[in-house]
Design a protein around this motif. Sequence first.
Motif, mmCIF file in Angstrom:
data_model
loop_
_atom_site.group_PDB
_atom_site.id
_atom_site.type_symbol
_atom_site.label_atom_id
_atom_site.label_comp_id
_atom_site.label_asym_id
_atom_site.label_seq_id
_atom_site.Cartn_x
_atom_site.Cartn_y
_atom_site.Cartn_z
ATOM 1 N N LEU A 338 42.583 28.049 45.995
ATOM 2 C CA LEU A 338 42.125 29.122 45.412
ATOM 3 C C LEU A 338 42.238 30.244 46.513
ATOM 4 O O LEU A 338 41.728 30.090 47.602
ATOM 5 C CB LEU A 338 40.808 28.854 44.838
ATOM 6 C CG LEU A 338 40.768 27.956 43.452
ATOM 7 C CD1 LEU A 338 40.554 26.710 44.221
ATOM 8 C CD2 LEU A 338 39.651 28.374 42.648
ATOM 9 N N GLU A 339 42.521 31.624 45.874
ATOM 10 C CA GLU A 339 42.530 32.605 46.779
ATOM 11 C C GLU A 339 41.634 33.833 45.976
ATOM 12 O O GLU A 339 41.984 33.897 44.976
ATOM 13 C CB GLU A 339 43.924 33.315 46.911
ATOM 14 C CG GLU A 339 44.022 34.468 47.699
ATOM 15 C CD GLU A 339 45.590 34.904 47.878
ATOM 16 O OE1 GLU A 339 45.584 36.258 47.798
ATOM 17 O OE2 GLU A 339 46.364 34.151 48.320
ATOM 18 N N HIS A 340 40.855 34.414 46.721
ATOM 19 C CA HIS A 340 40.213 35.425 46.103
ATOM 20 C C HIS A 340 40.794 36.769 46.454
ATOM 21 O O HIS A 340 41.236 36.953 47.627
ATOM 22 C CB HIS A 340 38.768 35.581 46.846
ATOM 23 C CG HIS A 340 37.727 36.577 46.250
ATOM 24 N ND1 HIS A 340 37.627 38.006 46.818
ATOM 25 C CD2 HIS A 340 37.160 36.716 44.881
ATOM 26 C CE1 HIS A 340 36.729 38.635 46.038
ATOM 27 N NE2 HIS A 340 36.353 37.848 44.916
ATOM 28 N N GLN A 341 41.046 37.450 45.288
ATOM 29 C CA GLN A 341 41.505 38.961 45.400
ATOM 30 C C GLN A 341 40.411 39.944 45.109
ATOM 31 O O GLN A 341 40.037 40.099 44.154
ATOM 32 C CB GLN A 341 42.629 38.865 44.270
ATOM 33 C CG GLN A 341 43.573 40.350 44.255
ATOM 34 C CD GLN A 341 44.835 40.039 43.367
ATOM 35 O OE1 GLN A 341 44.780 39.092 42.632
ATOM 36 N NE2 GLN A 341 45.536 41.178 43.292
ATOM 37 N N PRO A 342 40.073 40.905 45.945
ATOM 38 C CA PRO A 342 38.762 41.705 45.845
ATOM 39 C C PRO A 342 39.345 42.872 45.008
ATOM 40 O O PRO A 342 40.196 43.818 45.744
ATOM 41 C CB PRO A 342 38.323 41.990 47.356
ATOM 42 C CG PRO A 342 39.934 41.593 48.055
ATOM 43 C CD PRO A 342 40.485 40.735 47.630
ATOM 44 N N VAL A 343 38.949 43.139 44.122
ATOM 45 C CA VAL A 343 39.499 44.462 43.176
ATOM 46 C C VAL A 343 38.059 44.871 42.406
ATOM 47 O O VAL A 343 37.066 44.012 42.184
ATOM 48 C CB VAL A 343 40.462 44.067 42.191
ATOM 49 C CG1 VAL A 343 41.881 43.722 42.964
ATOM 50 C CG2 VAL A 343 40.237 42.707 41.291
ATOM 51 N N ASN A 344 38.126 45.984 42.000
ATOM 52 C CA ASN A 344 37.007 46.469 41.164
ATOM 53 C C ASN A 344 37.479 45.997 39.775
ATOM 54 O O ASN A 344 38.516 45.569 39.435
ATOM 55 C CB ASN A 344 37.125 47.990 41.369
ATOM 56 C CG ASN A 344 36.712 48.549 42.566
ATOM 57 O OD1 ASN A 344 35.629 47.978 42.923
ATOM 58 N ND2 ASN A 344 37.194 49.555 43.273
ATOM 59 N N ASN A 345 36.646 46.426 38.851
ATOM 60 C CA ASN A 345 36.683 46.161 37.283
ATOM 61 C C ASN A 345 38.027 46.789 36.558
ATOM 62 O O ASN A 345 38.765 46.252 35.895
ATOM 63 C CB ASN A 345 35.625 46.459 36.619
ATOM 64 C CG ASN A 345 35.396 45.686 35.133
ATOM 65 O OD1 ASN A 345 35.839 44.626 35.054
ATOM 66 N ND2 ASN A 345 35.038 46.357 33.982
ATOM 67 N N ASN A 346 38.357 47.963 37.295
ATOM 68 C CA ASN A 346 39.674 48.584 37.037
ATOM 69 C C ASN A 346 40.766 48.125 37.583
ATOM 70 O O ASN A 346 41.852 48.941 37.521
ATOM 71 C CB ASN A 346 39.406 50.082 37.024
ATOM 72 C CG ASN A 346 39.118 50.602 38.372
ATOM 73 O OD1 ASN A 346 39.127 49.732 39.455
ATOM 74 N ND2 ASN A 346 38.988 51.892 38.938
ATOM 75 N N LYS A 347 40.827 46.932 38.315
ATOM 76 C CA LYS A 347 41.882 46.644 38.997
ATOM 77 C C LYS A 347 42.383 47.153 40.417
ATOM 78 O O LYS A 347 43.355 46.834 40.988
ATOM 79 C CB LYS A 347 43.166 46.189 38.059
ATOM 80 C CG LYS A 347 42.779 45.498 36.980
ATOM 81 C CD LYS A 347 44.207 45.267 35.949
ATOM 82 C CE LYS A 347 43.759 44.310 34.716
ATOM 83 N NZ LYS A 347 44.932 43.988 34.170
ATOM 84 N N THR A 348 41.697 48.192 40.677
ATOM 85 C CA THR A 348 41.784 48.917 41.946
ATOM 86 C C THR A 348 41.348 47.862 43.344
ATOM 87 O O THR A 348 40.283 47.287 43.048
ATOM 88 C CB THR A 348 41.259 50.229 42.056
ATOM 89 O OG1 THR A 348 39.945 50.059 41.940
ATOM 90 C CG2 THR A 348 41.871 51.038 40.976
ATOM 91 N N SER A 349 41.852 48.045 44.274
ATOM 92 C CA SER A 349 41.580 47.143 45.324
ATOM 93 C C SER A 349 40.327 47.518 45.724
ATOM 94 O O SER A 349 40.151 48.618 46.133
ATOM 95 C CB SER A 349 42.787 47.196 46.723
ATOM 96 O OG SER A 349 42.092 46.373 47.653
ATOM 97 N N ASN A 350 39.478 46.697 46.424
ATOM 98 C CA ASN A 350 38.076 46.867 47.045
ATOM 99 C C ASN A 350 37.740 46.015 48.073
ATOM 100 O O ASN A 350 37.424 44.849 47.677
ATOM 101 C CB ASN A 350 37.094 47.009 45.963
ATOM 102 C CG ASN A 350 35.786 47.287 46.505
ATOM 103 O OD1 ASN A 350 35.587 47.594 47.769
ATOM 104 N ND2 ASN A 350 34.677 47.313 45.604
#
Length: 369
Positions: A338-350
């Motif tokens: 499993l890999e965590h992809q840090p994004v906001n709710n609008n799919k922009t990177s955070n």
Amino acid sequence: NPESFAVYGFRKYFVDKDRAAVLRLSRDGITEISSYGMKSFFRNFLKRSNVIHGMFDLHSKSYVISLQLQFKSLGLEQTFVNPISAIVSSNTVGKVSNVVSLKVLNSRIKAGMKVNFSEEKIKSYPSYKNSVSVLSVNGRNVTVSKEIHVFAGEAIEFETIEDFTTEPIAPLFKFKTLAFDDKVNGWTSFLSFRPDFGGSVTNNFYTWNGANLYKHYSNDNKNTFYGNFAPSLVKIISNQNPSLVKHYKTINYEGTNNWKVTSMFSPADDDNNYNAYPIPGNITGRYSDQFGVTSFAGFTPLEKKYYANVVVNDTNSITGISALTTTGVKGFFAETTLEHQPVNNNKTSNRKKHAELFSVGFNYEQSLY
């Protein structure tokens, strides 16, 4: 290995490379902490390391060790060279000669190469098989070791006869940095930075990389060391009922949103590896269908948990039908990353978002085939 030495309170940590051991000296004597679930890892990697940096991180209260292989070593490296195809020029009129004129100049053709012919040619001239080599090259004219019979437009191949060369071999790994925590008496995590040295001063943790000094825990970006970001990765092995051939159908987890499955495979009883399709996170995999209804291509959120079907990436070895209509992988156990992809709710990177993973569960049944 004195460069691996670190101290905190009454505890001292160091590495004995010759014995493939990481040790802790405390009031209870010397303890081999490398044996806490990592004995084979250190046995394999310590012998390959020529630099071993140890340091204590006062912020996380953990002993950090970095195994580094800084130099390439000479050794035998097998080279696989594809044969060079060439077309005989029209200047060649079917006569027997030891000089072959090629249609196009190719600078890769060198003296010493073997000349290969088609199967039809070998049937007509069996003596040509593995017996013709290049003596010299002069422009498009190639002189070979014996007189041969070729025609204009005929295709021939030139192949190197050297299978091995002595060249620098890239290291099997560049570095392995990991942390040991006394509170759990175990190795808690691999780390994605490669320090040249480090230590703690006034409750702050510092490391050097090249000529630059870095202070850790000093900005809001997560998983970013020396300006480079690396996502959080967790590898899980599910092995309940070890003797049962299982059919894994779904996966679920509790934690922060937008964890995704990058790989999932299961060795089966018939020596095949059954792989699942990657599963997107609940944010990056979210979409609206033709009716405007929000749907999820991967993990679906439900009451603060996230669920997804396991879809097999296979079309013949299990059922022979399309993988998109077949769920589940089978085997005695499943290995999942499993890999965590840090994004906001609008799919922009955070990259300021933290990642937590509390539990991972699987739903399976006994395999019937």
